[in-house]
Design an enzyme around this catalytic site. Sequence first.
Site, mmCIF file in Angstrom:
data_model
loop_
_atom_site.group_PDB
_atom_site.id
_atom_site.type_symbol
_atom_site.label_atom_id
_atom_site.label_comp_id
_atom_site.label_asym_id
_atom_site.label_seq_id
_atom_site.Cartn_x
_atom_site.Cartn_y
_atom_site.Cartn_z
ATOM 1 N N ASN A 67 46.676 30.039 42.207
ATOM 2 C CA ASN A 67 46.501 31.771 42.400
ATOM 3 C C ASN A 67 46.701 32.239 40.659
ATOM 4 O OD1 ASN A 67 47.340 34.733 43.423
ATOM 5 N ND2 ASN A 67 48.543 34.019 41.785
ATOM 6 N N MET A 94 45.959 43.177 37.001
ATOM 7 C CA MET A 94 45.117 42.802 36.047
ATOM 8 C C MET A 94 43.721 43.640 36.114
ATOM 9 S SD MET A 94 42.342 39.898 37.083
ATOM 10 C CE MET A 94 43.280 38.585 36.910
ATOM 11 N N ASP A 126 52.615 26.413 32.019
ATOM 12 C CA ASP A 126 51.622 26.543 32.155
ATOM 13 C C ASP A 126 49.950 26.108 32.067
ATOM 14 O OD1 ASP A 126 48.781 27.158 30.055
ATOM 15 O OD2 ASP A 126 50.810 27.444 28.044
ATOM 16 N N TYR A 172 35.016 36.297 33.023
ATOM 17 C CA TYR A 172 35.495 36.255 33.998
ATOM 18 C C TYR A 172 34.599 35.695 35.548
ATOM 19 C CZ TYR A 172 38.197 37.728 38.042
ATOM 20 O OH TYR A 172 39.264 37.405 39.310
ATOM 21 N N ILE A 219 41.006 44.824 43.922
ATOM 22 C CA ILE A 219 42.531 44.980 44.604
ATOM 23 C C ILE A 219 43.423 45.776 43.268
ATOM 24 C CG2 ILE A 219 44.756 43.471 45.548
ATOM 25 C CD1 ILE A 219 42.334 42.880 46.975
ATOM 26 N N GLU A 220 44.563 46.304 43.741
ATOM 27 C CA GLU A 220 45.209 47.582 42.754
ATOM 28 C C GLU A 220 45.714 46.300 42.848
ATOM 29 O OE1 GLU A 220 47.645 51.801 43.130
ATOM 30 O OE2 GLU A 220 46.765 50.406 44.786
ATOM 31 N N THR A 221 45.804 45.885 41.562
ATOM 32 C CA THR A 221 46.599 45.316 40.857
ATOM 33 C C THR A 221 47.092 45.014 39.256
ATOM 34 O OG1 THR A 221 45.529 43.316 40.057
ATOM 35 C CG2 THR A 221 46.379 42.450 42.065
ATOM 36 N N ASP A 233 55.210 29.901 36.590
ATOM 37 C CA ASP A 233 54.762 31.684 35.815
ATOM 38 C C ASP A 233 55.032 31.012 34.696
ATOM 39 O OD1 ASP A 233 53.532 34.256 34.753
ATOM 40 O OD2 ASP A 233 53.352 34.608 36.895
ATOM 41 N N GLY A 293 52.034 40.922 41.488
ATOM 42 C CA GLY A 293 50.968 41.630 41.513
ATOM 43 C C GLY A 293 50.724 40.401 42.943
#
Length: 250
Positions: free
Chosen positions: A90, A192, A63, A155, A188-190, A36, A16
């Site tokens: 990020n 998530m 992690d 969140y 945002i188009e992710t 990641d 993403g």
Amino acid sequence: MRLTEKVVLITGAAGGQGRREALLCAEEGAIVIATDVNVQALETLETELRDVSDKDHMTMIHDISKEIDWQRIVTEVKERFGRIDVLINNAGIIGNVESYHHTTIDEFHRVMDTNVWGTYLGMRTVILVMKEQQAGSIINVSSIASMIGLGLSPYGASKGAVRSMTKSAAGDFAKYNVRVNVVLPGFIETNMIKDQLENEQRHDWYVEKTPLKRIGRIDDVAPAVVFLASDESQFMTGAELVVDGGVTAI
């Protein structure tokens, strides 16, 4: 190129928004260290990075909620390249979208451990290298959920903490010539929010709430991150760069 030979460490880089940021940094001349927890996606990203440029890019399993992982990553990067010019915090998770009284204690801790503790550990560990070199740029990724109530518990709380830590770190690290800024994406188009966007009613709600009348794209956010990583923003620290199509403007 705007990031020529800069050593850029970016977390949550395998998919993403993070993936696009990593690739754009590489396109701008950076040496990218992408971390990641998704091993397979990291392998794909490593190939993509090498297709972009012949720099000595690295991908590493990481992690961000574990201090020992941060110590290992930073030590390896410092030994290999001698410096870390940019840290992009990020990585993050949205968790279960529940109201406060329906969110379990374990779920609250899980989101805070990743989004808050992970960001704190990143700054705490990397500043030791940046202090020594008397230069650096740290970019934290928060969210407009830290600015307005969107019913995203925990969140929103975690991203509010990221905003606050950015301000504090900016003041603290300035004496080392290290800048700390924060990017606040909107809808945002992710992956998530993929499930939410597949719900037509929810998708339309996002569009209606956005003055520019569309869902944001990862290509809307990545250039803002690169700008803060580059010397073009050398007089900016403690700044909030909102990329939300106008949601928080009205």
